[in-house]
Design an enzyme around this catalytic site. Sequence first.
Site, short mmCIF file in Angstrom:
data_model
loop_
_atom_site.label_atom_id
_atom_site.label_comp_id
_atom_site.label_asym_id
_atom_site.label_seq_id
_atom_site.Cartn_x
_atom_site.Cartn_y
_atom_site.Cartn_z
N GLU A 2 0.60 -0.92 -0.18
CA GLU A 2 -0.18 -0.29 0.14
C GLU A 2 1.24 1.18 0.14
O GLU A 2 1.26 1.29 0.83
CB GLU A 2 -0.79 -0.11 1.32
CG GLU A 2 -1.72 0.97 1.77
CD GLU A 2 -2.51 1.30 2.79
OE1 GLU A 2 -2.84 0.46 3.26
OE2 GLU A 2 -3.25 2.79 2.73
N PRO A 10 -12.44 12.76 -11.61
CA PRO A 10 -11.65 12.86 -10.99
C PRO A 10 -10.86 11.33 -11.27
O PRO A 10 -9.80 11.57 -10.76
CB PRO A 10 -12.21 12.74 -9.84
CG PRO A 10 -13.36 13.78 -9.97
CD PRO A 10 -14.23 12.94 -11.45
N GLY A 69 -3.22 6.96 26.48
CA GLY A 69 -3.06 8.54 26.26
C GLY A 69 -1.41 8.92 26.89
O GLY A 69 -1.02 7.98 27.92
N CYS A 122 -4.06 1.05 29.30
CA CYS A 122 -2.39 1.27 29.63
C CYS A 122 -2.64 2.50 30.84
O CYS A 122 -2.59 2.33 31.77
CB CYS A 122 -1.72 1.88 28.31
SG CYS A 122 -0.43 2.53 28.59
N GLY A 127 -4.96 3.97 31.14
CA GLY A 127 -6.26 3.76 32.21
C GLY A 127 -6.58 3.17 32.67
O GLY A 127 -6.65 2.73 34.47
N HIS A 146 -1.76 -3.22 25.91
CA HIS A 146 -2.41 -2.97 25.00
C HIS A 146 -3.41 -4.15 24.51
O HIS A 146 -3.14 -4.18 23.26
CB HIS A 146 -2.45 -2.35 23.91
CG HIS A 146 -2.36 -0.77 24.89
ND1 HIS A 146 -3.21 0.26 24.11
CD2 HIS A 146 -0.86 0.38 25.06
CE1 HIS A 146 -1.98 1.20 25.10
NE2 HIS A 146 -1.37 1.07 25.03
N GLU A 191 -6.13 -4.08 23.18
CA GLU A 191 -6.77 -3.97 21.92
C GLU A 191 -6.21 -4.19 20.19
O GLU A 191 -6.62 -4.53 19.06
CB GLU A 191 -7.28 -2.42 21.28
CG GLU A 191 -6.50 -1.48 21.42
CD GLU A 191 -5.52 -1.52 22.87
OE1 GLU A 191 -5.79 -1.43 24.06
OE2 GLU A 191 -4.77 -0.22 23.16
N1 GLN Z 1 1.28 8.39 29.39
C1 GLN Z 1 1.42 6.96 29.84
C2 GLN Z 1 3.18 6.18 30.09
O1 GLN Z 1 3.61 6.48 29.21
C3 GLN Z 1 0.53 5.67 29.04
C4 GLN Z 1 0.68 5.50 27.75
C5 GLN Z 1 -0.60 4.95 26.70
O2 GLN Z 1 -1.25 4.73 27.67
N2 GLN Z 1 -0.06 3.95 26.05
O3 GLN Z 1 2.80 5.54 30.79
#
Ligand code: GLN
Length: 543
Positions: free
Chosen positions: A141, A190, A359, A386, A388, A515, A517
Amino acid sequence: MTKFIFVAGGVMSGVGKGIAVASVGKILQSKGFKVTAIKIDPYINIDAGTIRPTEHGEVFVTEDGTECDQDIGNYERFLDENILDLNYITTGRVYKTVIDKERNLEYGGEDVEVVPDIPNEVIRRIKKVAKTTKADFVIVEIGGTVGEYQNLLFLEAARMMHLKSPGDAIFILVSYLPVPKMIGEMKTKPTQYATRTLNSAGIQPNIIIARSEYSVDKKRKEKISIFCNIDIKDVISAPDVESIYQVPINFEKENLGNRILKKFNLKPRKSNFKKWQQTVNIIKKKKKPVKIGIVGKYFETGSFTLMDSYISVIEAIKHASWFYKRKPEIHWLSAQHYENNSRSLKEIKNYDGVIVPGGFGNRGIEGKIKAIEFCRKQKIPFLGLCLGMQLAVIEFARNVCGLEKANSTEFSKNCKEPVIDVMPEQKVLLKEKKYGGTMRLGAYKCELKKGTRSWKAYKHKYISERHRHRYELNNEFKDVLENKGMIMAGINQERDLVEIIEIKEHPFFIASQFHPEFKSRPLKPHPLFREFIKAAIHSHIQH
Ligand code: GLN
């Protein structure tokens, strides 16, 4: 001999080129071939790890620890295969290799030129994938859209591969056919321009996948055939569908698989989509909903909601919901909103389950902690991923263990009770400003504690999951947390790291440092998501 299928995009981005690639792969796989896919991203970044999620969508993590484009996640979900670092190419990676080689005198005194040395490095990488994976088909891709300055050298590499061995490479153009409201007619122009642009790069597409809101009719197919210089049978209608997992089946209805085989002078083959079709049937059926709230911050972009930042989480929720023949209803809950407006937390009661995903950075943290506290106290099924998990630990430490100052050193550098702290080797890396590709990345082993919910979910003692983080639960606080009822359900023995926490007196409260997911597949929902959805359905019944 491996065959190569290059896929480029026309007209505009975001029309589902990645899904088209994954679907072509799925079709060939269902005909009994071994398939792999490569993603080429034209950015200079070595990997996606340093790119903000609202910019380019989720950062997907491979088993071998590469932070890459979310399309690799789609390949994995469709092909049910792990895609490795090798299959991810960026402009940055290509140039870096060439420059490093030059510095090592590996060009033997020649002057090193953009052409042919850059395309040659691209070709070397593509061929290496073929050799390593021993795939019958490698689908490549090419990111972006034809006509962009950025991907020209990748098209050049594709052209050169075709020139050397025309029988072993074909080109697919995934193009978009708009149906402007004021005209009410599907426009092919297009796509004609996109084909011309490809032609000017020395490439004639063999197949055009015509993406549109609607099916492409015969008249439009004829037009595309004549003006784009391809057989009408090679214009594949690809209308919008309810679920991406329908796409391979729809493509097969257009006979795409055998058209591809024909281009390589291979005999037609039947495809076997039995199990896949069963899942698609479940997706299409009207079902009872299961309402899941995701408390995040990477979904607001201007006045639009961007779901790409959490794509693997969304897909994992879907897989698990379909497993229970439920329709997932996913809602976005803004973490920051809870910070300024505690009363709005009550809305969480409307959901059957809540996820706090991964995050980075300070924004929205306190709002997420409040949401977790609400889920814990109100016994709403909760899954932390993570960040979370880290926030679930902070919340528990503050509100159950009485450690009022508990925090992560990510958000409060000198905090008195650092229940989440930076890993020692990470401290050094951060000090030296070595940010790219240096987190704890990829698959690591984890041992589950017997009798825990996680252990029951996985039905294994040892598991392996993918990580992406710099901070972790601070073992100095382990006893305090455990004494108050937090269960350390999964441990990485080598480093003595807590990988999963649970809370007992709760219908479902699990959070993982990894993770999960990333490893969920449509026909194989991830055990933690599966159990989470099961608990959510149960809570729904109780409502
Ligand atoms: N910020 C957090 C850390 O660096 C969690 C990282 C994440 O959620 N992937 O450990």
